[in-house]
Design a protein around this motif. Structure first.
Motif, short mmCIF file in Angstrom:
data_model
loop_
_atom_site.label_atom_id
_atom_site.label_comp_id
_atom_site.label_asym_id
_atom_site.label_seq_id
_atom_site.Cartn_x
_atom_site.Cartn_y
_atom_site.Cartn_z
N ALA A 15 -7.46 -1.10 1.41
CA ALA A 15 -7.82 -0.03 1.99
C ALA A 15 -8.47 -0.26 3.42
O ALA A 15 -9.65 -0.31 3.73
CB ALA A 15 -8.89 0.39 1.13
N PRO A 16 -7.57 -0.45 4.40
CA PRO A 16 -7.69 -0.45 5.69
C PRO A 16 -8.43 0.92 6.35
O PRO A 16 -8.27 2.06 5.74
CB PRO A 16 -6.64 -0.87 6.57
CG PRO A 16 -5.53 -0.24 5.58
CD PRO A 16 -6.01 -0.31 4.37
N THR A 17 -9.08 0.93 7.55
CA THR A 17 -9.45 2.11 8.10
C THR A 17 -8.73 2.20 9.51
O THR A 17 -8.91 1.09 10.19
CB THR A 17 -10.89 2.25 8.51
OG1 THR A 17 -11.66 1.18 9.00
CG2 THR A 17 -11.62 2.40 6.88
N PRO A 18 -8.30 2.96 10.08
CA PRO A 18 -7.65 2.98 11.53
C PRO A 18 -8.82 3.18 12.49
O PRO A 18 -8.90 4.08 13.38
CB PRO A 18 -6.68 4.15 11.36
CG PRO A 18 -7.39 5.26 10.34
CD PRO A 18 -8.08 4.23 9.39
N HIS A 45 -1.77 -0.45 -4.34
CA HIS A 45 -1.95 0.87 -3.70
C HIS A 45 -2.19 0.81 -2.31
O HIS A 45 -2.92 -0.43 -1.86
CB HIS A 45 -2.99 1.80 -4.15
CG HIS A 45 -2.53 2.36 -5.49
ND1 HIS A 45 -2.97 3.51 -6.01
CD2 HIS A 45 -2.05 1.74 -6.83
CE1 HIS A 45 -2.54 3.78 -7.35
NE2 HIS A 45 -2.10 2.66 -7.76
N LEU A 46 -2.00 1.75 -1.29
CA LEU A 46 -2.42 1.62 0.01
C LEU A 46 -3.27 2.85 0.13
O LEU A 46 -2.73 3.90 0.10
CB LEU A 46 -1.00 1.38 0.89
CG LEU A 46 -1.60 1.71 2.59
CD1 LEU A 46 -2.54 0.61 2.98
CD2 LEU A 46 -0.46 1.76 3.41
N ARG A 47 -4.38 2.74 0.45
CA ARG A 47 -5.45 3.99 0.71
C ARG A 47 -6.08 3.63 2.23
O ARG A 47 -6.76 2.76 2.27
CB ARG A 47 -6.39 3.87 -0.54
CG ARG A 47 -7.15 5.14 -0.46
CD ARG A 47 -8.51 4.90 -1.04
NE ARG A 47 -9.55 5.72 -0.72
CZ ARG A 47 -10.42 5.61 0.12
NH1 ARG A 47 -10.49 4.13 0.72
NH2 ARG A 47 -11.54 6.07 0.45
N GLU A 62 -0.94 3.19 13.47
CA GLU A 62 0.27 2.45 13.61
C GLU A 62 0.38 1.16 13.39
O GLU A 62 1.12 0.39 12.90
CB GLU A 62 0.86 2.75 15.22
CG GLU A 62 1.13 4.24 15.17
CD GLU A 62 1.47 4.44 16.70
OE1 GLU A 62 1.89 3.64 17.71
OE2 GLU A 62 1.60 5.77 16.79
N ASP A 63 -0.96 0.29 13.95
CA ASP A 63 -1.16 -0.99 13.65
C ASP A 63 -0.97 -1.34 12.31
O ASP A 63 -0.26 -2.58 11.63
CB ASP A 63 -2.15 -1.51 14.13
CG ASP A 63 -2.48 -2.95 14.16
OD1 ASP A 63 -1.73 -3.68 14.62
OD2 ASP A 63 -3.63 -3.29 13.70
N VAL A 82 3.60 6.21 9.20
CA VAL A 82 2.49 7.16 9.58
C VAL A 82 2.68 8.55 9.41
O VAL A 82 1.92 8.95 9.03
CB VAL A 82 2.28 6.85 11.33
CG1 VAL A 82 1.45 8.14 12.02
CG2 VAL A 82 1.89 5.35 11.83
N ALA A 83 4.04 8.84 9.36
CA ALA A 83 4.51 10.22 9.23
C ALA A 83 4.16 10.67 7.85
O ALA A 83 3.42 11.75 7.50
CB ALA A 83 5.89 10.60 9.67
N ASP A 84 4.36 9.64 7.01
CA ASP A 84 4.12 9.91 5.44
C ASP A 84 2.62 10.31 5.12
O ASP A 84 2.36 10.90 4.29
CB ASP A 84 4.66 8.98 4.54
CG ASP A 84 4.67 9.04 3.14
OD1 ASP A 84 4.68 10.26 2.81
OD2 ASP A 84 4.75 8.09 2.34
N PHE A 85 1.89 9.18 5.76
CA PHE A 85 0.50 9.36 5.80
C PHE A 85 -0.12 10.50 6.12
O PHE A 85 -0.82 11.31 5.63
CB PHE A 85 -0.09 8.07 6.58
CG PHE A 85 -1.62 8.10 6.71
CD1 PHE A 85 -2.33 7.84 5.44
CD2 PHE A 85 -2.18 8.64 7.94
CE1 PHE A 85 -3.85 8.08 5.45
CE2 PHE A 85 -3.68 8.87 7.75
CZ PHE A 85 -4.43 8.65 6.80
#
Length: 144
Positions: A15-18, A45-47, A62-63, A82-85
């Motif tokens: 669960a990273p934050t950009p 999961h990626l959240r 992007e990172d 990124v686009a899917d996110f």
């Protein structure tokens, strides 16, 4: 009837934050979590929490994907790039739903403001459960 948890696959998340570039602590956490989940044939999961618009930046988003690719980590559920996110997973897509739910809680008098710090709550809370300290104070709720 009892539930046999040994038959369930474990589910965990990254669960990273950009709001900044990933650092060694993120990498350690990602690798350890992925290893534990894979060892148990679990689901990963990626959240990504992008709700903080003031600190979220495209290059940080992007990172996240660059680092996951570099680490060779595969995700079972969540955005693949990124686009899917942006199209399917950004929390900004759900702001209307969040707003409606908050409004429903307010109409049912189940929503209230709290002025306590985390340390104040921890000092009086049993089992880290918020004791409702501010429930009856009628503090103003910032705009919904």
């Amino acid at each position: 009837m009892s539930l046999d948890l040994s038959l369930k696959k474990p589910v965990s998340r990254l669960a990273p934050t950009p709001s900044g570039y990933l650092h060694i602590g993120n990498i350690y956490s990602f690798v350890l979590t992925a290893m534990l989940v894979r060892r148990q044939n679990g689901v990963l999961h990626l959240r990504i929490d992008d709700i903080d618009a003031a600190r979220s930046k495209a290059e940080y988003l992007e990172d996240i994907f660059s680092q996951l690719d570099w680490l060779g980590l595969t995700i079972d559920f969540g955005p693949s790039n990124v686009a899917d996110f942006k199209k399917n997973f950004s929390q900004h897509l759900f702001l209307n739903s969040y707003q409606k739910f908050l409004q429903t809680l307010a109409e049912q008098n189940k929503l209230y403001a709290c002025s306590c710090s985390r340390s104040q709550v921890a000092a009086v809370a049993d089992s880290h459960i918020y004791p409702g300290t501010c429930r009856l104070k009628n503090l103003p709720i910032n705009s919904l």
